[in-house]
Structures are given as structure tokens and as C-alpha cells.
Design a protein around this motif. Structure first.
Motif, PDB file in Angstrom:
ATOM      1  N   GLY A 115      17.656 -24.069 -13.489  1.00 19.36           N
ATOM      2  CA  GLY A 115      18.803 -24.197 -12.589  1.00 19.36           C
ATOM      3  C   GLY A 115      18.517 -24.989 -11.396  1.00 19.36           C
ATOM      4  N   PRO A 116      17.676 -24.819 -10.542  1.00 17.57           N
ATOM      5  CA  PRO A 116      16.407 -23.753 -10.570  1.00 17.57           C
ATOM      6  C   PRO A 116      17.280 -22.627  -9.827  1.00 17.57           C
ATOM      7  CG  PRO A 116      16.262 -25.222  -8.497  1.00 17.57           C
ATOM      8  CD  PRO A 116      17.156 -25.759  -9.652  1.00 17.57           C
ATOM      9  N   VAL A 117      16.911 -21.387 -10.421  1.00 19.85           N
ATOM     10  CA  VAL A 117      17.237 -20.267  -9.987  1.00 19.85           C
ATOM     11  C   VAL A 117      15.928 -19.252  -9.471  1.00 19.85           C
ATOM     12  CG1 VAL A 117      18.557 -17.875 -10.444  1.00 19.85           C
ATOM     13  CG2 VAL A 117      19.488 -20.141 -11.306  1.00 19.85           C
ATOM     14  N   THR A 118      15.927 -18.762  -8.315  1.00 20.18           N
ATOM     15  CA  THR A 118      14.830 -18.137  -7.710  1.00 20.18           C
ATOM     16  C   THR A 118      15.438 -17.081  -6.717  1.00 20.18           C
ATOM     17  OG1 THR A 118      13.166 -19.862  -7.938  1.00 20.18           O
ATOM     18  CG2 THR A 118      12.416 -18.461  -6.593  1.00 20.18           C
ATOM     19  N   ILE A 119      14.982 -15.939  -7.049  1.00 22.49           N
ATOM     20  CA  ILE A 119      15.538 -14.840  -6.143  1.00 22.49           C
ATOM     21  C   ILE A 119      14.399 -13.958  -5.733  1.00 22.49           C
ATOM     22  CG2 ILE A 119      17.047 -12.632  -6.213  1.00 22.49           C
ATOM     23  CD1 ILE A 119      18.771 -14.727  -7.044  1.00 22.49           C
ATOM     24  N   ILE A 120      14.510 -13.397  -4.636  1.00 18.58           N
ATOM     25  CA  ILE A 120      13.399 -12.714  -3.948  1.00 18.58           C
ATOM     26  C   ILE A 120      14.037 -11.256  -3.799  1.00 18.58           C
ATOM     27  CG2 ILE A 120      11.953 -12.167  -2.107  1.00 18.58           C
ATOM     28  CD1 ILE A 120      11.996 -15.313  -1.577  1.00 18.58           C
ATOM     29  N   LEU A 121      13.382 -10.296  -4.322  1.00 17.63           N
ATOM     30  CA  LEU A 121      13.731  -8.898  -4.058  1.00 17.63           C
ATOM     31  C   LEU A 121      12.744  -8.228  -3.350  1.00 17.63           C
ATOM     32  CD1 LEU A 121      14.438  -7.333  -7.645  1.00 17.63           C
ATOM     33  CD2 LEU A 121      16.026  -8.076  -5.736  1.00 17.63           C
ATOM     34  N   ASP A 122      13.026  -7.379  -2.434  1.00 14.69           N
ATOM     35  CA  ASP A 122      11.985  -6.607  -1.444  1.00 14.69           C
ATOM     36  C   ASP A 122      12.595  -5.222  -1.103  1.00 14.69           C
ATOM     37  OD1 ASP A 122      10.334  -5.840   0.707  1.00 14.69           O
ATOM     38  OD2 ASP A 122      10.112  -7.857   1.553  1.00 14.69           O
ATOM     39  N   THR A 123      11.752  -4.262  -1.485  1.00 14.42           N
ATOM     40  CA  THR A 123      12.351  -2.852  -1.491  1.00 14.42           C
ATOM     41  C   THR A 123      12.285  -2.483   0.143  1.00 14.42           C
ATOM     42  OG1 THR A 123      10.116  -2.004  -1.707  1.00 14.42           O
ATOM     43  CG2 THR A 123      11.251  -2.221  -3.644  1.00 14.42           C
ATOM     44  N   LYS A 124      11.787  -3.201   1.038  1.00 15.61           N
ATOM     45  CA  LYS A 124      11.774  -2.789   2.212  1.00 15.61           C
ATOM     46  C   LYS A 124      13.134  -3.276   2.930  1.00 15.61           C
ATOM     47  CE  LYS A 124       7.728  -1.394   2.405  1.00 15.61           C
ATOM     48  NZ  LYS A 124       7.289  -0.593   0.985  1.00 15.61           N
ATOM     49  N   GLU A 125      13.826  -4.298   2.298  1.00 14.64           N
ATOM     50  CA  GLU A 125      15.197  -4.755   2.894  1.00 14.64           C
ATOM     51  C   GLU A 125      16.407  -4.179   2.436  1.00 14.64           C
ATOM     52  OE1 GLU A 125      15.030  -8.991   2.433  1.00 14.64           O
ATOM     53  OE2 GLU A 125      13.228  -9.361   3.867  1.00 14.64           O
ATOM     54  N   ASP A 171       0.905  -1.134   0.025  1.00 14.10           N
ATOM     55  CA  ASP A 171       0.059  -0.247  -0.198  1.00 14.10           C
ATOM     56  C   ASP A 171       0.821   1.284  -0.103  1.00 14.10           C
ATOM     57  OD1 ASP A 171       0.867  -0.164   2.449  1.00 14.10           O
ATOM     58  OD2 ASP A 171      -1.152   0.001   3.353  1.00 14.10           O
ATOM     59  N   ASP A 172       2.120   1.343   0.547  1.00 18.90           N
ATOM     60  CA  ASP A 172       2.858   2.484   0.391  1.00 18.90           C
ATOM     61  C   ASP A 172       3.988   2.604  -0.649  1.00 18.90           C
ATOM     62  OD1 ASP A 172       4.444   0.231   1.508  1.00 18.90           O
ATOM     63  OD2 ASP A 172       5.210   1.687   3.333  1.00 18.90           O
ATOM     64  N   ASP A 173       3.673   1.470  -1.530  1.00 18.64           N
ATOM     65  CA  ASP A 173       4.775   1.417  -2.760  1.00 18.64           C
ATOM     66  C   ASP A 173       4.441   2.712  -3.568  1.00 18.64           C
ATOM     67  OD1 ASP A 173       6.267  -0.622  -2.024  1.00 18.64           O
ATOM     68  OD2 ASP A 173       4.862  -2.124  -2.933  1.00 18.64           O
ATOM     69  N   THR A 174       5.471   3.214  -4.159  1.00 13.01           N
ATOM     70  CA  THR A 174       5.533   4.426  -5.065  1.00 13.01           C
ATOM     71  C   THR A 174       6.325   4.296  -6.405  1.00 13.01           C
ATOM     72  OG1 THR A 174       7.369   5.293  -4.443  1.00 13.01           O
ATOM     73  CG2 THR A 174       5.378   6.130  -3.308  1.00 13.01           C
ATOM     74  N   ASP A 175       6.302   5.377  -7.324  1.00 14.87           N
ATOM     75  CA  ASP A 175       6.754   5.152  -8.456  1.00 14.87           C
ATOM     76  C   ASP A 175       8.492   4.794  -8.033  1.00 14.87           C
ATOM     77  OD1 ASP A 175       5.095   5.325 -10.373  1.00 14.87           O
ATOM     78  OD2 ASP A 175       5.029   7.454 -10.221  1.00 14.87           O
ATOM     79  N   ARG A 176       8.937   5.256  -6.889  1.00 14.78           N
ATOM     80  CA  ARG A 176      10.359   5.159  -6.886  1.00 14.78           C
ATOM     81  C   ARG A 176      10.786   3.409  -6.475  1.00 14.78           C
ATOM     82  NH1 ARG A 176      13.205   7.551  -1.155  1.00 14.78           N
ATOM     83  NH2 ARG A 176      15.297   6.666  -1.665  1.00 14.78           N
ATOM     84  N   GLU A 177       9.891   2.967  -5.815  1.00 19.61           N
ATOM     85  CA  GLU A 177      10.246   1.663  -5.697  1.00 19.61           C
ATOM     86  C   GLU A 177       9.815   0.652  -7.111  1.00 19.61           C
ATOM     87  OE1 GLU A 177       9.274   3.044  -1.717  1.00 19.61           O
ATOM     88  OE2 GLU A 177       8.313   3.080  -3.525  1.00 19.61           O
TER      89      GLU A 177
END
Length: 148
Positions: A138-148, A35-41
């Protein structure tokens, strides 16, 4: 914003038996918008996705990006990535962005990625009951989180 990135040899999305997107080698990206994500993220995630070096080079090392290999992206909106599960057994989605906020950010992410890759990004249908087929590489699975 949270993204689960899977390196794939193929991936597709169907809604009611109709294909909405299909790729060969590239990235399947499941995108959760808070809910608080913006264009920046969204901008940060888009640049990270096209530049993340998770494809093998000639020596077998992960040194190439989806951009380097002229790969493709299938982008899927998935609010369940924002689930909170600490309390009880039923996930809470209270932090997930409401559709009127999340849908424009999801569409903007697809548009940004298309510009950055100089090709059309394949997408699912926001809010639909989608069926995703993939072959993880691969398997290749990556998690991105803008809060971390």
C-alpha cells in the motif's frame, strides 16, 4: 495492549538465522502488552485483527478482512511499542508487562487468532532478538490501542 498492523504481500521472522514464521499475503502484527492487560483486551484485539477491512475488494476499496481473503498473520511480540517517551531521550518501558505475564498473553493471542482464522498463525519467538523482513502493501499501517 497496542498493535501495529501492516498489510503485507510477504513477511518473515528469523532468530539466529532460523526461520520461525513466514507468510505471504496477510498481516504482520507487532504486539505490545502492558502490565494491566488481560484476556479481555486480547480477545478484543484478536477479533479486531481478523475483521479489520483493510484489503481491497474488486472495486479497489478497502472492504475485505484478512479472513475474507483467506490471508495469513505473522504475530511478533514487541514490548518496545509500550515505550514512554515524553521525558528525556531514553524510552521508559515501565508500563510494559513483565515476561512472566506477557508471554502467556502473547501465546494466547496466537492461539485465539489461529482459532478465528481456522489456520495456524505464524509467530516470532518471545523475548528473542528477531529479524523481521516484510513487504508492506500500500503501504497500509494501522495502530490499535485498547486504551483509546
Amino acid at each position: 495492549m497496542r498493535a501495529v498492523i501492516q498489510r503485507v504481500t510477504q513477511a518473515s521472522c528469523t532468530v539466529d538465522g532460523v526461520s520461525t514464521g513466514e507468510i505471504k499475503q496477510g498481516l504482520l502484527v507487532l504486539l505490545g502488552i502492558e502490565d494491566d492487560d488481560t484476556d479481555r483486551e486480547a480477545e478484543w484485539v484478536a477479533h479486531k485483527l481478523v475483521n479489520l477491512r483493510i484489503f481491497s475488494d474488486e472495486a479497489g476499496l478497502m472492504n475485505k478482512s484478512v479472513q475474507d481473503i483467506a490471508g495469513n498473520i505473522l504475530l511478533i511480540s514487541q514490548f518496545t511499542l509500550i515505550a514512554q517517551t515524553r521525558k528525556g531521550n531514553r524510552p521508559s518501558f515501565i508500563r510494559a508487562a513483565k515476561p512472566n505475564r506477557a508471554q502467556p498473553l502473547y501465546q494466547a493471542m496466537g492461539d485465539r487468532l489461529s482459532v478465528l482464522l481456522s489456520k495456524q498463525v505464524q509467530m516470532g519467538v518471545f523475548g528473542a532478538d528477531m529479524k523481521i523482513d516484510l513487504r508492506n502493501d500500500g503501504p497500509v499501517t494501522i495502530i490499535l490501542d485498547t486504551k483509546e
